[in-house]
Write a protein that holds these residues in place. Structure first.
Motif: not given
Length: 481
Positions: A76-105
């Motif tokens: 996996v070689t994501p664009d570093k500038a877009k890595l936060f958005r990529t990971h957040a979108n993945y967590l939302f799509c997988a419904r890992k909402f606790a991890e998504l909240a931890a990422l944002f906070t």
């Protein structure tokens, strides 16, 4: 979410499909190989909503030979500038909402992203069937969190029933950048009262390991079964070193025949143990943190971490390319895998090179585990780019189909025989049994009598363990030349 192993099989399947959809939509487009694969097949990865859709959309299975050409393209070689958005979108799509909240906070978002996508550990498969080990990258999250959870679940299956008086662990896997030694070391750190922090192979001589066992009396012994049968346990017996009364022996990295399990048990009892439990564990570096343990001998291999990887038996006709486009999902056959955790090496639709004779989905009557259980997993030989798609290793010789695995098991049943290697000489059209024995002449006489009525009478060759091992970490019980 990792408690999917306690849910119903239907619910676990739904969770796997959700994670696969999130991975295909947001992560695999950042993996060069899969980005190219999706474009080449004209597939929108967001349409992959389940394992069945992977097949129905026409996406292929991939052989190890293709992976070995360019393992870097599977990272996996994501664009570093877009890595936060990529990971957040993945967590939302997988419904890992606790991890998504931890990422944002979190005040340290960079560390979270580094732990999920930065390389932390390089491991290799043994490469027994190709002499070319496959490198696999693990991330910090996979090494310290996912593997941690899998090892705890593995221990929960067997340890409570055994009621060991003390838990002193000795690691007898060879030290190497392979998953085997490192997973066992981590596991003993978690479950043992005392981890002796040992390693076999070139790291510590058998004599030193035996002396340590004499002083510390380990009750949990982990290693490859051929090392137990041919070196460690015979040395304990020779030196009259006694094991504790109750021991758990955990083997891995090689298929273990019933006769080989019986040999380990018998030798451990001869070394002083009265209650011996020998459990096997299936793992592959390409599965990363997915380990499949037995809970009791012959229970089958429980897939205790279904959200680490999907493992699915498939049927297909062997071909000459590295891509299999026509295949079906079955309950037996060749094992294909889809790793589900983002980061590091991603192997989706990957043929492991192993076979299973049967798969069940339900509750284990021995331990209560609910989920996928695989029975009789064995290595499928990839010879001249063709997979031998049978549950046993069969070959034709002089017009007769012979079961090479059965020949080896019969030879090992002779008490005087310590180790056996079956060698099929295709070009010269004969079968050879190389055997190790402390009394080779007497063993030869018993082997000759055993195979007198066989359709193919083998050539018998006495040899030594060192010659059979050939300098390799893994011993090969069957060789086709």
């Amino acid at each position: 979410m990792q408690n999917a192993h306690t849910r119903s099989p239907r619910h676990a399947k739904q969770l796997q499909d959700r994670h696969l959809h999130a991975l295909c939509t947001h992560i695999l487009p950042h993996v060069p190989f899969y980005s190219e694969l999706f474009r080449g097949y004209g597939i929108d990865p967001a349409r992959i909503t389940s394992l069945e859709r992977w097949r129905s959309e026409g996406l292929p299975l991939i052989k190890k030979a293709e992976y070995l050409k360019r393992p870097k393209d599977f990272i996996v070689t994501p664009d570093k500038a877009k890595l936060f958005r990529t990971h957040a979108n993945y967590l939302f799509c997988a419904r890992k909402f606790a991890e998504l909240a931890a990422l944002f906070t979190s005040r340290d978002k960079r560390k979270i992203l580094k732990d999920h996508y930065g390389p932390k550990m390089l491991i290799f498969s043994g490469g027994t069937e190709t002499d070319n080990p496959a490198p696999v990258i693990l991330t910090a999250n996979q090494k310290f969190n996912s593997l941690h959870d899998t090892l705890l679940r593995t221990a929960e299956l067997a340890l409570p029933k055994l009621d060991l008086p003390s838990k002193t662990g000795i690691n007898l896997f060879p030290y190497a950048p392979h998953l085997g030694w490192h997973a066992v070391h981590h596991g003993l750190d978690l479950i043992a009262d005392l981890n002796l922090c040992t390693a076999a192979g070139g790291a510590m001589r058998t004599e030193r390991l035996a002396q340590l066992a004499s002083k510390t009396q380990p009750t949990i012994l982990c290693g490859m079964h051929d090392y137990f049968r041919n070196r460690f346990l015979p040395h304990l017996i020779q030196k009259k070193i006694k094991l504790p009364e109750k021991v758990l022996i955990i083997t891995g990295a090689q298929k273990m025949l019933d006769s080989e399990r019986a040999q380990v048990e018998a030798l451990a009892r001869k070394a002083g143990a009265r209650h011996v439990t020998v459990l096997d564990l299936f793992a592959a570096s390409e599965l990363k943190t997915a380990l499949l343990p037995e809970c009791t001998p012959h229970s089958g291999y429980h897939h205790v971490s279904p959200l680490s990887a999907i493992i699915q038996p498939v049927h297909f006709e062997p071909g000459k390319t590295n891509f299999i486009e026509e295949y079906t999902f079955e309950d037996s056959g060749a094992l294909a895998s889809w790793t589900l955790e983002p980061g590091g090496s991603e192997l989706c639709g990957y043929l492991l090179g192993d076979m299973t004779e049967r798969t069940t989905h339900g509750r284990c009557t021995h331990c209560g585990f609910t989920g996928q259980t695989f029975f009789h997993i064995s290595r499928a030989r990839d010879i001249e780019t063709n997979l031998a798609l049978t549950g046993i290793v069969e070959e034709k010789l002089k017009g007769a189909k012979i079961n090479l695995q059965a020949y080896r098991e019969r030879a090992l049943s002779v008490p005087l025989v310590r180790e056996v290697q079956i060698v099929l000489h295709r070009a010269k059209r004969y079968l050879e049994i190389k055997y190790v024995s402390d009394k080779p002449a007497l063993a030869r006489a018993k082997l000759e009598k055993l195979f007198t009525a066989s359709e193919i009478r083998p050539k018998l060759t006495a040899t030594t363990l060192d010659k059979l091992q050939g300098g390799k970490i893994k011993f090969e019980g069957i060789v086709i030349l």
